[in-house]
Structures are given as C-alpha cells and as structure tokens.
Enzyme design. Structure first.
Site, PDB file in Angstrom:
ATOM      1  N   GLU A   1      -4.061  -0.603  -8.945  1.00 31.07           N
ATOM      2  CA  GLU A   1      -4.384  -1.762  -9.812  1.00 31.07           C
ATOM      3  C   GLU A   1      -4.186  -3.062  -9.228  1.00 31.07           C
ATOM      4  O   GLU A   1      -3.498  -3.360  -8.164  1.00 31.07           O
ATOM      5  CB  GLU A   1      -3.131  -1.643 -10.999  1.00 31.07           C
ATOM      6  CG  GLU A   1      -3.305  -0.461 -11.884  1.00 31.07           C
ATOM      7  CD  GLU A   1      -2.249  -0.543 -12.996  1.00 31.07           C
ATOM      8  OE1 GLU A   1      -2.138   0.777 -13.553  1.00 31.07           O
ATOM      9  OE2 GLU A   1      -1.798  -1.348 -13.544  1.00 31.07           O
TER      10      GLU A   1
ATOM     11  N   CYS B   1      -2.511 -10.366  -6.801  1.00 29.52           N
ATOM     12  CA  CYS B   1      -1.638  -9.457  -5.982  1.00 29.52           C
ATOM     13  C   CYS B   1      -2.586  -8.186  -5.834  1.00 29.52           C
ATOM     14  O   CYS B   1      -3.005  -7.243  -6.762  1.00 29.52           O
ATOM     15  CB  CYS B   1      -0.501  -9.034  -7.140  1.00 29.52           C
ATOM     16  SG  CYS B   1       0.726  -7.942  -6.566  1.00 29.52           S
TER      17      CYS B   1
ATOM     18  N   CYS C   1       2.807   5.117  -3.080  1.00 26.10           N
ATOM     19  CA  CYS C   1       3.625   4.544  -2.304  1.00 26.10           C
ATOM     20  C   CYS C   1       4.642   5.668  -1.779  1.00 26.10           C
ATOM     21  O   CYS C   1       5.113   6.309  -2.572  1.00 26.10           O
ATOM     22  CB  CYS C   1       4.288   3.533  -2.695  1.00 26.10           C
ATOM     23  SG  CYS C   1       5.463   2.500  -1.337  1.00 26.10           S
TER      24      CYS C   1
ATOM     25  N   CYS D   1      11.023   3.272  -3.130  1.00 29.45           N
ATOM     26  CA  CYS D   1      12.137   2.315  -3.709  1.00 29.45           C
ATOM     27  C   CYS D   1      12.976   2.784  -4.957  1.00 29.45           C
ATOM     28  O   CYS D   1      11.900   2.956  -5.887  1.00 29.45           O
ATOM     29  CB  CYS D   1      11.799   0.945  -3.651  1.00 29.45           C
ATOM     30  SG  CYS D   1      11.280   0.231  -2.115  1.00 29.45           S
TER      31      CYS D   1
ATOM     32  N   CYS E   1      11.228   0.919  -8.297  1.00 28.13           N
ATOM     33  CA  CYS E   1       9.777   0.587  -8.612  1.00 28.13           C
ATOM     34  C   CYS E   1       9.150   1.611  -9.170  1.00 28.13           C
ATOM     35  O   CYS E   1       9.153   2.886  -8.584  1.00 28.13           O
ATOM     36  CB  CYS E   1       9.270   0.308  -7.185  1.00 28.13           C
ATOM     37  SG  CYS E   1       7.524   0.011  -7.144  1.00 28.13           S
TER      38      CYS E   1
ATOM     39  N   GLY F   1       1.596   0.267  -2.952  1.00 29.77           N
ATOM     40  CA  GLY F   1       1.738   0.480  -1.505  1.00 29.77           C
ATOM     41  C   GLY F   1       2.586  -0.441  -0.533  1.00 29.77           C
ATOM     42  O   GLY F   1       2.941  -1.662  -0.987  1.00 29.77           O
ATOM     43  N   GLU F   2       2.972  -0.011   0.606  1.00 34.66           N
ATOM     44  CA  GLU F   2       3.529  -0.696   1.525  1.00 34.66           C
ATOM     45  C   GLU F   2       2.334  -1.121   2.741  1.00 34.66           C
ATOM     46  O   GLU F   2       1.919  -0.209   3.489  1.00 34.66           O
ATOM     47  CB  GLU F   2       4.544   0.068   2.361  1.00 34.66           C
ATOM     48  CG  GLU F   2       4.932  -0.569   3.654  1.00 34.66           C
ATOM     49  CD  GLU F   2       5.675  -2.021   3.517  1.00 34.66           C
ATOM     50  OE1 GLU F   2       4.928  -2.580   4.383  1.00 34.66           O
ATOM     51  OE2 GLU F   2       6.319  -2.139   2.848  1.00 34.66           O
TER      52      GLU F   2
ATOM     53  N   LEU G   1      13.584  -7.580  -0.449  1.00 30.98           N
ATOM     54  CA  LEU G   1      15.057  -7.457   0.221  1.00 30.98           C
ATOM     55  C   LEU G   1      15.951  -6.710  -0.876  1.00 30.98           C
ATOM     56  O   LEU G   1      16.365  -5.494  -0.508  1.00 30.98           O
ATOM     57  CB  LEU G   1      15.881  -8.871   0.419  1.00 30.98           C
ATOM     58  CG  LEU G   1      17.220  -8.838   1.016  1.00 30.98           C
ATOM     59  CD1 LEU G   1      16.928  -8.312   2.393  1.00 30.98           C
ATOM     60  CD2 LEU G   1      17.955  -9.832   0.982  1.00 30.98           C
ATOM     61  N   HIS G   2      16.219  -7.153  -2.171  1.00 30.38           N
ATOM     62  CA  HIS G   2      16.723  -6.718  -3.295  1.00 30.38           C
ATOM     63  C   HIS G   2      18.178  -6.051  -3.021  1.00 30.38           C
ATOM     64  O   HIS G   2      18.844  -5.666  -4.137  1.00 30.38           O
ATOM     65  CB  HIS G   2      15.862  -5.276  -3.591  1.00 30.38           C
ATOM     66  CG  HIS G   2      14.347  -5.752  -3.829  1.00 30.38           C
ATOM     67  ND1 HIS G   2      13.963  -6.717  -4.509  1.00 30.38           N
ATOM     68  CD2 HIS G   2      13.292  -5.176  -3.318  1.00 30.38           C
ATOM     69  CE1 HIS G   2      12.601  -6.790  -4.498  1.00 30.38           C
ATOM     70  NE2 HIS G   2      12.066  -5.894  -3.602  1.00 30.38           N
TER      71      HIS G   2
ATOM     72  N   ASN H   1      11.515  -5.625 -14.473  1.00 28.01           N
ATOM     73  CA  ASN H   1      10.937  -5.119 -15.576  1.00 28.01           C
ATOM     74  C   ASN H   1      10.813  -3.542 -15.704  1.00 28.01           C
ATOM     75  O   ASN H   1      10.283  -2.866 -14.901  1.00 28.01           O
ATOM     76  CB  ASN H   1       9.199  -5.623 -15.266  1.00 28.01           C
ATOM     77  CG  ASN H   1       9.330  -6.999 -15.365  1.00 28.01           C
ATOM     78  OD1 ASN H   1       9.211  -7.727 -16.259  1.00 28.01           O
ATOM     79  ND2 ASN H   1       8.893  -7.519 -14.132  1.00 28.01           N
TER      80      ASN H   1
ATOM     81  N   CYS I   1       5.839  -7.476 -12.362  1.00 24.73           N
ATOM     82  CA  CYS I   1       6.102  -6.891 -11.273  1.00 24.73           C
ATOM     83  C   CYS I   1       6.961  -5.539 -11.640  1.00 24.73           C
ATOM     84  O   CYS I   1       7.783  -5.662 -12.187  1.00 24.73           O
ATOM     85  CB  CYS I   1       7.195  -7.930 -10.334  1.00 24.73           C
ATOM     86  SG  CYS I   1       7.599  -7.276  -8.919  1.00 24.73           S
TER      87      CYS I   1
END
Length: 411
Positions: free
Chosen positions: A121, A138, A145, A149, A152, A201-202, A256-257, A336, A379
C-alpha cells in the site's frame, strides 16, 4: 539493485527464440525501464549500440510526462522506438484498489506478485505549507516486514520479499499520474512534492533497490526532487545508516518510539541488535557532513504515543537526555489502533504535556495530524487487508488473548 538484463542479452534471447525449429515461439520477457536509474539506462542504451544521452530523453518521457507508449516519445527516431517496443516496457505495479479520503489523502493498493498476499500500500497526504500545497507520498519498500515492531500492523503480516526498483518507483509514478491522467502529455507536471520511505517494510533491509530509487527521485531528468524532500525512515539498521553516508544525501528519520533500551527492546526488537547508544552515534555520524546544501542538518525522531507505555513524564525526560547531543526534530505520532492491538492511543492532554516538556527543553517538537482514517491510511494502518502469510498474526493474537486471560485471573 542493478538490473541484471542488458539490451544485448534480451536481443540475443529474441534471436534464439526466432530460430527454434517448429516449436511455438515463446514470448520474450521485456525489460521494464521504469525502475532503472540513469546510470543503468545509459548502460542499457550503450549495450544496444545507442548513444547514452538516449537515457535522459527516455527518463524525461517516463518520469516527467508519465508516458508508457514509446510511440509518443517524439524526439526519438522511429527506428529506435520500434526497437524499444519489441524488447522493453514501461510498467507500474497493478493497482487493485484505490481510495481517496474526504481530507484529500489518497491510498493505492498495488499487486506486486502472484497471490492475494502479494500486495503493498502507498499513501499520499496533502497539507498546506508556507511554500504552497505539499503532497507527501509514503512509499513501501518490502512486502510485509520482518522487524515485527509490537505496535505496527504491518509487522504482524510477516515478510514476503523485497520490492524491485520498478515496484518502488512505480508507486511514485502512479501517485503523480493520478493527477495527470486527463491532462495532455506535454502539459503534465509532477505533483508529488515530498517522499518518505516510511511505508511497509524496513527500507535499509532492501538497500540497493531503495538507494537507486532515491537516486531517480533526485535526478533532474526524472523527478528532480530536493534532497531535503526525500526522507528515509529506519528502525535503526546501524551499518546501513553508515553506508548511506557514503552513498547518498537525503533526510534521515528514526523510528525511535522509546527513550530507553529496556522499553525499546519490547517495542522495536531490532534494538536488541543495535541498541540506542549505537543508533544515536550512527545518527551523529550521518549528520556530520558539512555544507549548506546538505539535508543532514538534523534527524527527525518519530515517536508513536502509546497510552501508559511510553508517554509518562519520565519518558520525556529520558528523551531529553538521549537526544541532547543530536540535532533533531521530534514528531509525536498518535497511535492508530488496529484489530487486536495490545495498545491504546495516548490521550490528547498527555500528548500535549509530553510535547510541552520537550519544547521547554529546546527541542522542535510537533504532533502529527492523523489523516486518512476513513480509508485506513493513517500511520500504522498501511497493511489493511493484506493476507497473513506466516501465521505470525495468528500467533500474536493468541499471545495477546493469553496475556489478557492472565490479567483477568489476577483480578
């Protein structure tokens, strides 16, 4: 990721096919020019016996006028156009779904392989800016991925494969073309102003394809984007951040998070391999390049706000200490939620309080406006209805259910 197929090898394959005895001719696999960087296109044309300036001509037709039919490339000889038609194509990924939000956000679902799970997407977010209307795209770099995380939704789908250069650039091509479909060819303009490699993805784990795609974004014969307007977002693949220092000058963002290793190990598991001390040092090396034109003047810090998890006052203080020697801008992202997510969104008051603490300490700190909720484009919601290929989501939901049952049993 260099293109393996050259013009000479394709032509050779075509000749071999044409002389096969009494067998039905097999179709020659055409070379997709969409994803080629200028250097790759120059080599491609030289292998055909053509001058390499043909590369810049074709790039302009593809990426500035959004032409896919070689017959429309009027400054190229008819003979060359016929040759290109036989062995080449300009093909973006197939759009299987598109939706435009009432707030102007646009989302596309692309099929990039066989099967229901081979989908990615892409989201375009418009915003008013002092320099005019900004359209930020984006872009995804992988199908799924591998980093998993915990907050996510994309990570819960598992990992299938890296995207090719054509599949990455194809997302930018299609976003621009969506504004130009009904515009005469020579009146078309590039509409996307900013790109963030921040989708599924990274990106640093698909390094070569992403690198060459970003080079095409910056190329004056393609999209001609300012390096300050192309941003790569990473969860922290330290060796590849150092490699980028040598290879390209674009803006860097860090997912970071969490402001300490213990919490970040839980939220962003790659932190166990590259802990915060190493990550911050790599960011400092990245922005060490001198020059007024460099995009590396600061690093953008992305921080998703999870209710009761990483939004306490002590976390803000830890952030201040962690980033004190790193020129940075902080972007707080309201979480979200997605189905079975183990987290909730921090309250508006708590996010504002967190922002104030950081701003009072001298940081530029903004709160991201949530966009595209009505089309699942915000996001953390990019994966949508992508099929789970690894049973990771099933296992994860079971783990959450077991955790909730333990909490209930404890009263």
């Amino acid at each position: 990721m260099s293109t393996e197929v050259t013009a000479s090898s394709v032509i050779s394959a075509e000749q071999q096919t044409s002389v096969s005895v009494s067998a039905q001719k097999e179709p020659v696999q055409k070379v997709n020019l969409l994803g080629m960087s200028r250097a790759e296109l120059e080599k491609f044309f030289e292998d055909m016996g053509e001058k390499k300036f043909r590369a810049s001509q074709v790039m302009k037709w593809i990426h500035q006028f959004f032409v896919t039919d070689f017959a429309e490339m009027t400054n190229i000889s008819g003979k060359l156009r016929e040759k290109l038609e036989k062995i080449c194509e300009i093909k973006a990924p197939e759009v299987v779904h598109k939706n435009y939000s009432k707030d102007g956000t646009r989302k596309w679902v692309f099929r990039v392989g066989d099967g229901e799970g081979s989908l990615v997407e892409t989201v375009l977010i418009p915003a008013e800016h002092r320099s005019g209307l900004r359209r930020t795209l984006c872009i995804s770099s992988q199908v799924g991925c591998a980093l998993d995380c915990s907050f996510c939704s994309t990570g819960k789908q598992g990992f299938q494969r890296d995207l090719t250069q054509a599949e990455i650039i194809g997302q930018l091509w299609m976003a621009n073309y969506s504004y130009m479909e009904d515009v005469p060819v020579l009146e078309r303009e590039r509409s996307v102003t900013n790109v963030v490699m921040m989708g599924m993805g990274e990106p640093l784990l698909n390094y070569d394809a992403v690198l060459n795609s970003m080079r095409t974004m910056l190329d004056d014969f393609a999209y001609g984007m300012s390096k300050r307007r192309v941003t790569l977002s990473t969860s922290g693949v330290v060796p590849k951040i150092d490699q980028m220092v040598k290879d390209i000058d674009v803006a860097l963002a860090i997912s970071l998070h969490a402001p300490n290793d213990e919490l970040r190990n839980e939220l962003v598991p790659i932190n166990k391999k590259y802990p915060l001390e190493q990550l911050i040092a790599a960011c400092q090396r990245y922005i060490a390049k001198d020059g007024n034109e460099s995009s590396r003047k600061h690093v953008t810090i992305e921080y998703v706000m999870l209710d009761g998890v990483n939004d306490h006052p002590e976390h803000a203080q830890q952030m201040i200490k962690l980033l004190k020697n790193l020129p940075s801008k902080i972007n707080l992202i309201p979480f979200n939620p997605f189905p079975h997510a183990p987290y909730g969104r921090s309250s508006r008051n708590r996010i504002i309080s967190f922002q104030k603490t950081l701003s009072d300490a001298g940081f530029v700190c903004t709160i991201r406006q949530t966009r595209g909720d009505d089309i699942d484009a915000a996001c953390g919601q990019l994966v949508g209805q992508v099929a789970d290929r690894t049973r990771r989501a099933e296992q994860w939901k079971k783990k959450i259910s077991e955790k909730n049952e333990i909490l209930r049993s404890q009263g």
